[in-house]
Structure formats: C-alpha cells, structure tokens
Scaffold this active site. Structure first.
Site, PDB file in Angstrom:
ATOM      1  N   GLN A  51      30.070  41.763  13.218  1.00 19.90           N
ATOM      2  CA  GLN A  51      29.485  42.981  12.664  1.00 19.90           C
ATOM      3  C   GLN A  51      28.064  43.191  13.168  1.00 19.90           C
ATOM      4  O   GLN A  51      27.329  42.220  13.349  1.00 19.90           O
ATOM      5  CB  GLN A  51      29.467  42.827  11.150  1.00 19.90           C
ATOM      6  CG  GLN A  51      29.300  44.131  10.440  1.00 19.90           C
ATOM      7  CD  GLN A  51      29.649  44.000   8.981  1.00 19.90           C
ATOM      8  OE1 GLN A  51      30.517  43.237   8.614  1.00 19.90           O
ATOM      9  NE2 GLN A  51      28.984  44.745   8.148  1.00 19.90           N
ATOM     10  N   SER A  62      31.799  35.179  13.418  1.00 17.27           N
ATOM     11  CA  SER A  62      32.131  35.721  12.097  1.00 17.27           C
ATOM     12  C   SER A  62      33.408  36.547  12.164  1.00 17.27           C
ATOM     13  O   SER A  62      34.481  36.028  12.460  1.00 17.27           O
ATOM     14  CB  SER A  62      30.948  36.513  11.546  1.00 17.27           C
ATOM     15  OG  SER A  62      31.206  36.920  10.231  1.00 17.27           O
ATOM     16  N   ARG A 117      38.274  42.257   3.669  1.00 16.86           N
ATOM     17  CA  ARG A 117      37.186  41.282   3.780  1.00 16.86           C
ATOM     18  C   ARG A 117      35.838  42.008   3.710  1.00 16.86           C
ATOM     19  O   ARG A 117      34.930  41.614   2.981  1.00 16.86           O
ATOM     20  CB  ARG A 117      37.321  40.527   5.103  1.00 16.86           C
ATOM     21  CG  ARG A 117      36.231  39.502   5.410  1.00 16.86           C
ATOM     22  CD  ARG A 117      36.535  38.877   6.785  1.00 16.86           C
ATOM     23  NE  ARG A 117      35.613  37.813   7.183  1.00 16.86           N
ATOM     24  CZ  ARG A 117      34.534  37.993   7.940  1.00 16.86           C
ATOM     25  NH1 ARG A 117      34.212  39.208   8.360  1.00 16.86           N
ATOM     26  NH2 ARG A 117      33.781  36.963   8.286  1.00 16.86           N
ATOM     27  N   HIS A 155      27.400  35.161   4.775  1.00 19.34           N
ATOM     28  CA  HIS A 155      27.443  33.741   5.148  1.00 19.34           C
ATOM     29  C   HIS A 155      26.508  32.859   4.341  1.00 19.34           C
ATOM     30  O   HIS A 155      25.860  31.969   4.868  1.00 19.34           O
ATOM     31  CB  HIS A 155      27.197  33.573   6.656  1.00 19.34           C
ATOM     32  CG  HIS A 155      28.258  34.256   7.461  1.00 19.34           C
ATOM     33  ND1 HIS A 155      29.567  33.834   7.463  1.00 19.34           N
ATOM     34  CD2 HIS A 155      28.207  35.362   8.236  1.00 19.34           C
ATOM     35  CE1 HIS A 155      30.282  34.657   8.226  1.00 19.34           C
ATOM     36  NE2 HIS A 155      29.482  35.594   8.695  1.00 19.34           N
TER      37      HIS A 155
END
Length: 309
Positions: A10, A90, A115, A199
């Site tokens: 992202q 990621s 997600r 994260h």
C-alpha cells in the site's frame, strides 16, 4: 541469473496504474475483468480513472494494487519470464501467493478488500499513526521504541532497507519517538500521512477478523518459494494462513527478506506493480544486485531488454 519477483504494498497506488497494459495485453485485461466480477464493482475503473480519494481508501487500495500486480505478472509470464522465488511487501505478499498458485486470484482479491477494511476499522481515525526514521541503525530505533513505550504503544513496523525503519503506534508515542530520533541524529524523522497504525499490536483485532475469512479459503501447494514478511524465511503451505494473520500486526521484515533471497543466490529482482519503491530498497540493501521494475509499457520494454528477452 536467478530471478525474484517482488511486489509492492500500500502507498504505491496512483490513478492511471495498469491502464496502458490493460489496453494493450489481453492476458492483463482478463485479470481486471476477473477482479471486477469477484468484487462486484469496477476496480478497473478505480485503478485507471480514480478518483484519488476513493483509491486511497485502504479497502480499495489493497485490491487495486493486487489486481494491477497480478495483471502485469501475466504479461511477463506470457513472455517466458519466470521467477524462482518471490516476496511482497505487506499487501504484496498476496500477489506472491497468487504467483505461487497457493491462493486463487479471486479469493485473494476479496480477502485483501476485507483486510483493508478491518485494518482501517479496528483503530478509530486519529488514534494511531506511523513515522519513517531515516539514517539511524535499527537497534537505535528499537531502543527508542522501548524507551517511549511508557508514553504509549510504538513499535517497529517496516524494516525497509539499511537506515530506513518505519514505526507505528499511538499518535502521542509516535510523535515522542520522532522527537527522540531527531535528538539521536536521524537524518529524517517524519510522521507519515497514513490512515492507521499498520503492522503493530494495535491491529491484532484486524488479524483475528481476517482469520475468519481465511478459514473459508483453501491454500494449495506452493509452486515457487514465497518468503514471508513475518519470518523473512520460506513459508510452507501449512504456515501460510497463520503468517497472513500475524502479518497484520507484526513488523514487515523486508530488508531481511531481500537478504535471505540474495543469500540463496538471487541476483536479479523484478518489482511488479505501481511505483519503484522496492527497486530502490534493493539497491540500498545490495548495490551489486540488478533490480528492475515493471508498471507500464516503457518500464516493460526496459526490463525485457535488461533480461535479454
């Protein structure tokens, strides 16, 4: 030559991504059409036209980048270019799992939409943030996070490349860590314009929500090795779901993952998807390795020629 395909996460998105390739290559077009059908709305249009404020919503960004990455991969594969190993930063790990045929594309695109939604929803806007710390050793940044933890949650989130670590957590604590990093001589320490503290442990709940979706998904045998963000090691079929759940709230060990692939003989990295962020990281990790990117026709031709195709 040992080739790794690497996939961006992202933040790499922009309106117009994938459009040229969609118009030119049938195999790419098919992927966009499959994504639109799987999601029940036109993610293609969002990739090509925006608007920017819709594209940057995490639940749209994630399926958009995945779709572009997989569509571009098909174009490379059609030209006979194969990866011997893969990793993605990621969200990019889902593109790697689709490449390895462990995850069906339709399952992956729906999973990452959810997600994105969970990652956005579990921490109310304005509660958490992230910051990039440049020019300090990883150990120094880790120590800063430990020191500041009495103020609030702040943890290492992305080990991008030597001298570049992103931290994540509660706004107060992240701001305090940025202050300390500057005192310790960081070249730059800046709070990032992100919508959530990705994260870090604040996103554990998002991982739990994702787990429910993953229970319904079949993971198949991996056709090529995938290096996991959580461990910087190869993921076995039985570990995939657990690693995807952990990945949401664990730091991304990108630098360590690239070093692992280099240790195992990779000398050529091809970044597939919007932007060239990972190409830059590879160069900072090991200047002697080749790194190319593919996001449009121009970069495709350059990369094909560099690979001798």
């Amino acid at each position: 030559m040992k080739v790794a395909f690497i996939y961006p996460g992202q933040g790499a998105q922009y309106a117009g991504m994938g459009k040229e390739i969609y118009q030119k290559y049938q195999e790419a077009r098919e992927i966009f059409e499959r994504a639109d059908e799987a999601l029940g709305f036109s993610i293609s249009e969002l990739c090509f036209e925006g608007p920017e404020e819709e594209l940057v919503k995490t639940e749209n960004t994630q399926p958009a980048i995945l779709t572009v990455s997989v569509a571009l991969t098909k174009v490379l594969q059609k030209r006979g270019i194969k990866a011997e190993v893969t990793a993605g930063l990621s969200l990019g790990e889902y593109s790697s799992l689709v490449l390895a045929e462990a995850l069906d594309f339709e399952d992956a695109v729906r999973l990452v939409k959810n997600r994105g939604k969970y990652m956005q929803e579990v921490v109310p806007q304005g509660v958490g943030t992230m910051a990039a710390i440049l020019g300090l050793e990883n150990e120094v940044v880790e120590e800063i996070c430990r020191t500041v933890s009495q103020v609030g949650i702040v943890e290492p989130a992305n080990y991008n490349c030597p001298g570049q670590l992103v931290i994540s957590g509660e706004v107060k604590a992240v701001e305090k860590a940025v202050e300390l990093a500057k005192e310790k001589g960081a070249k730059r320490a800046v709070v990032l314009a992100v919508s959530a503290p990705f994260h870090c442990s604040m996103l554990k709940k998002a991982g739990e929500l994702l787990e429910r979706d993953l229970e319904k998904i079949e993971i198949k045998d991996l056709k090529i090795p995938v290096v996991s963000n959580v461990t910087a090691d190869y993921a076995s079929k039985d570990q995939v779901k657990d690693l995807l759940i952990k990945q949401v709230s664990h730091p991304v060990l990108w630098e360590q993952s690239v070093k692992r692939m280099i240790k195992d003989g990779v000398d050529t990295f091809v970044e597939i998807g919007p932007g060239r962020t990972l190409t830059g990281f590879v160069k900072k990790i090991d200047r002697t390795k080749s790194a190319y990117n593919f996001e449009d026709e121009e970069s495709l031709l350059k990369t094909l020629s560099a690979l001798g195709v």
